[in-house]
Structure formats: C-alpha cells, structure tokens
Design a protein around this motif. Structure first.
Motif, PDB file in Angstrom:
ATOM      1  N   ILE A  24     -14.410  -3.050  23.169  1.00  0.00           N
ATOM      2  CA  ILE A  24     -14.127  -3.554  21.834  1.00  0.00           C
ATOM      3  C   ILE A  24     -13.467  -2.417  21.062  1.00  0.00           C
ATOM      4  CG2 ILE A  24     -15.123  -4.471  19.718  1.00  0.00           C
ATOM      5  CD1 ILE A  24     -17.438  -5.538  21.469  1.00  0.00           C
ATOM      6  N   ILE A  25     -12.197  -2.589  20.793  1.00  0.00           N
ATOM      7  CA  ILE A  25     -11.441  -1.541  20.116  1.00  0.00           C
ATOM      8  C   ILE A  25     -11.274  -1.945  18.659  1.00  0.00           C
ATOM      9  CG2 ILE A  25      -9.262  -0.279  20.045  1.00  0.00           C
ATOM     10  CD1 ILE A  25      -9.043  -0.898  23.072  1.00  0.00           C
ATOM     11  N   PRO A  26     -11.812  -1.154  17.737  1.00  0.00           N
ATOM     12  CA  PRO A  26     -11.695  -1.510  16.314  1.00  0.00           C
ATOM     13  C   PRO A  26     -10.260  -1.329  15.821  1.00  0.00           C
ATOM     14  CG  PRO A  26     -12.706   0.640  16.547  1.00  0.00           C
ATOM     15  CD  PRO A  26     -12.552   0.080  17.933  1.00  0.00           C
ATOM     16  N   ALA A  27      -9.976  -1.979  14.706  1.00  0.00           N
ATOM     17  CA  ALA A  27      -8.653  -1.834  14.101  1.00  0.00           C
ATOM     18  C   ALA A  27      -8.446  -0.373  13.692  1.00  0.00           C
ATOM     19  CB  ALA A  27      -8.535  -2.733  12.882  1.00  0.00           C
ATOM     20  N   ALA A  28      -7.205   0.094  13.810  1.00  0.00           N
ATOM     21  CA  ALA A  28      -6.898   1.493  13.510  1.00  0.00           C
ATOM     22  C   ALA A  28      -7.056   1.805  12.028  1.00  0.00           C
ATOM     23  CB  ALA A  28      -5.495   1.824  13.961  1.00  0.00           C
ATOM     24  N   ALA A  29      -6.808   0.854  11.172  1.00  0.00           N
ATOM     25  CA  ALA A  29      -6.901   1.076   9.730  1.00  0.00           C
ATOM     26  C   ALA A  29      -7.154  -0.273   9.062  1.00  0.00           C
ATOM     27  CB  ALA A  29      -5.613   1.700   9.214  1.00  0.00           C
ATOM     28  N   PRO A  30      -7.646  -0.247   7.837  1.00  0.00           N
ATOM     29  CA  PRO A  30      -7.803  -1.534   7.142  1.00  0.00           C
ATOM     30  C   PRO A  30      -6.426  -2.139   6.861  1.00  0.00           C
ATOM     31  CG  PRO A  30      -8.305   0.303   5.679  1.00  0.00           C
ATOM     32  CD  PRO A  30      -8.099   0.873   7.040  1.00  0.00           C
ATOM     33  N   PRO A  31      -6.364  -3.440   6.667  1.00  0.00           N
ATOM     34  CA  PRO A  31      -5.059  -4.049   6.404  1.00  0.00           C
ATOM     35  C   PRO A  31      -4.464  -3.508   5.106  1.00  0.00           C
ATOM     36  CG  PRO A  31      -6.833  -5.645   6.143  1.00  0.00           C
ATOM     37  CD  PRO A  31      -7.446  -4.396   6.676  1.00  0.00           C
ATOM     38  N   LEU A  32      -3.153  -3.349   5.103  1.00  0.00           N
ATOM     39  CA  LEU A  32      -2.473  -2.845   3.921  1.00  0.00           C
ATOM     40  C   LEU A  32      -2.220  -3.982   2.938  1.00  0.00           C
ATOM     41  CD1 LEU A  32       0.152  -0.503   5.600  1.00  0.00           C
ATOM     42  CD2 LEU A  32      -2.025   0.132   4.567  1.00  0.00           C
ATOM     43  N   CYS A  33      -2.514  -3.717   1.686  1.00  0.00           N
ATOM     44  CA  CYS A  33      -2.267  -4.684   0.619  1.00  0.00           C
ATOM     45  C   CYS A  33      -1.479  -3.984  -0.484  1.00  0.00           C
ATOM     46  CB  CYS A  33      -3.581  -5.211   0.048  1.00  0.00           C
ATOM     47  SG  CYS A  33      -4.588  -6.085   1.232  1.00  0.00           S
ATOM     48  N   ARG A  34      -0.469  -4.651  -0.990  1.00  0.00           N
ATOM     49  CA  ARG A  34       0.323  -4.078  -2.063  1.00  0.00           C
ATOM     50  C   ARG A  34      -0.522  -4.050  -3.331  1.00  0.00           C
ATOM     51  NH1 ARG A  34       6.005  -3.505  -3.141  1.00  0.00           N
ATOM     52  NH2 ARG A  34       6.292  -3.375  -5.377  1.00  0.00           N
ATOM     53  N   GLY A  35      -0.451  -2.944  -4.035  1.00  0.00           N
ATOM     54  CA  GLY A  35      -1.212  -2.835  -5.270  1.00  0.00           C
ATOM     55  C   GLY A  35      -0.759  -1.642  -6.082  1.00  0.00           C
ATOM     56  N   SER A  36      -1.318  -1.514  -7.231  1.00  0.00           N
ATOM     57  CA  SER A  36      -0.972  -0.419  -8.125  1.00  0.00           C
ATOM     58  C   SER A  36      -1.860   0.771  -7.812  1.00  0.00           C
ATOM     59  CB  SER A  36      -1.182  -0.850  -9.573  1.00  0.00           C
ATOM     60  OG  SER A  36      -1.038   0.261 -10.433  1.00  0.00           O
TER      61      SER A  36
END
Length: 89
Positions: free
Chosen positions: A70-82
């Motif tokens: 089980i390989i976890p995601a490398a990073a959290p998903p990117l979301c556009r924001g200020s």
C-alpha cells in the motif's frame, strides 16, 4: 564476488517474507525450506548461492502469496487558493 551460503539464502528469504507482511508460522517455515530445497534440486549444490537465491526468489510467488504494498500518495492534492497577500491600493 563472494558466494553466499545456504544460511544466508535462508536468512534473506525469511527477512523478505517477514518484511512483506507474511506471518512466519512453523508451517510457513517448513514451506520455505521446501521452496529452498526444490530450488537447490534444480540449480544443483555446486552452482553457487547467488544462483540459488535467484532461483528461490523467482519461485517465491508459487509458494507464498505476498500481500500487495500500500503506497500512500506522495503529497496531498493541490488546491488553488490564496496565500494571504493583500492587494495594494
């Protein structure tokens, strides 16, 4: 390259199975010894430990079911924001 012994082949296969998540019961240890014995019968005793280890690792899926990694995601998903810059006005 220095040849490896039967004990080192046993230790490497045992460690691999343990780290892969296979619970090493007495029945599974006997199964592992049977795997090594079958590989040695095919390779021959005088062919060397490296060839034996390669043969054992090639046959491993026929004797044991290895749980999938089980390989976890490398990073959290990117979301556009200020990021907090205020506009100058």
């Amino acid at each position: 390259m220095e040849d490896i012994s039967f004990q080192q082949v046993f230790g490497r296969v045992y460690s691999y199975l343990s780290e892969a998540g296979v619970e090493m019961t007495s029945e599974r240890c006997r199964q592992m010894l049977q795997l090594i014995d079958d590989a040695m019968a095919e390779v021959g005793e005088d062919k060397g430990g490296h060839r034996l280890l390669e043969n054992v690792m090639d046959r491993l899926p026929d004797y044991f079911s290895i749980p999938g990694a089980i390989i976890p995601a490398a990073a959290p998903p990117l979301c556009r924001g200020s990021i907090g810059y205020r506009s100058r006005g």
